[in-house]
Design a protein around this motif. Structure first.
Motif, short mmCIF file in Angstrom:
data_model
loop_
_atom_site.label_atom_id
_atom_site.label_comp_id
_atom_site.label_asym_id
_atom_site.label_seq_id
_atom_site.Cartn_x
_atom_site.Cartn_y
_atom_site.Cartn_z
N LEU A 85 0.90 -1.16 -0.24
CA LEU A 85 0.06 0.07 0.04
C LEU A 85 0.91 1.23 0.03
N LYS A 86 0.52 2.22 -0.55
CA LYS A 86 1.17 3.47 -0.43
C LYS A 86 0.17 4.44 0.16
N LEU A 87 0.65 4.98 1.40
CA LEU A 87 -0.18 6.24 1.98
C LEU A 87 0.39 7.53 1.53
N SER A 88 -0.76 8.40 1.60
CA SER A 88 -0.20 9.81 1.31
C SER A 88 -0.37 10.66 2.45
N CYS A 89 0.06 11.77 2.66
CA CYS A 89 -0.21 12.90 3.68
C CYS A 89 0.20 14.17 3.04
N ALA A 90 -1.10 14.80 2.79
CA ALA A 90 -1.21 15.99 2.04
C ALA A 90 -1.29 17.01 2.95
N ASN A 124 4.56 19.46 -1.10
CA ASN A 124 3.75 19.70 0.11
C ASN A 124 2.83 18.05 0.32
N THR A 125 3.33 16.93 0.00
CA THR A 125 2.99 15.73 0.34
C THR A 125 4.00 14.75 0.76
N VAL A 126 3.88 13.89 1.80
CA VAL A 126 4.68 13.00 2.24
C VAL A 126 4.21 11.54 1.98
N TYR A 127 4.75 10.68 1.59
CA TYR A 127 4.28 9.21 1.22
C TYR A 127 4.93 8.40 2.08
#
Length: 127
Positions: free
Chosen positions: A18-23, A75-78
């Motif tokens: 899975l790949k999570l994103s934090c925007a 501006n997004t961390v994965y």
């Protein structure tokens, strides 16, 4: 509106990815240390991986090293999660802080005391 929003969680079989994103919105992630944390039912929250926008340093908890990869694009961390195990099942949160400068310190700090944190995304690893 100033906030962090996580996405990408879901149900996956053991061994899957899975790949999570934090925007981030309303502020820039420059000059922050950003971390991924998780909390499983009945367990304490733990820092999974943290990345510094100051110097690019990265920290991984021993339980995920070699399987998870943290990265940042503007501006997004994965959080790329491979070879997932049932014990990775948890709610995953991202957080950002401008005062903490150490990725180790960030991943061992109290998320509630940080500048910003999101509402989390649920990851379930099960067959």
């Amino acid at each position: 509106q100033v906030q962090l929003v996580e996405s990408g969680g879901g149900l996956v079989q053991p061994g899957g990815s899975l790949k999570l994103s934090c925007a981030a919105s309303g502020f820039t992630l420059d000059y922050y240390v950003i971390g991924w944390f998780r909390q499983a039912p009945g367990k304490e929250r733990e820092g999974v991986s943290c990345i510094s926008s100051w110097d690019g340093t990265i920290y991984y908890a021993g339980s995920v090293k070699g399987r998870f990869t943290i990265s940042r694009d503007k501006n997004t961390v994965y959080l790329q999660m491979n070879s997932l195990k049932p014990e990775d099942t948890a709610a995953y949160y991202c957080a950002a802080d401008s005062d903490i400068r150490s990725v180790y310190g960030m991943c061992h700090a109290n998320i509630v005391a940080m500048d910003y944190w999101g509402n989390g995304t649920l990851v379930t690893v099960s067959s």
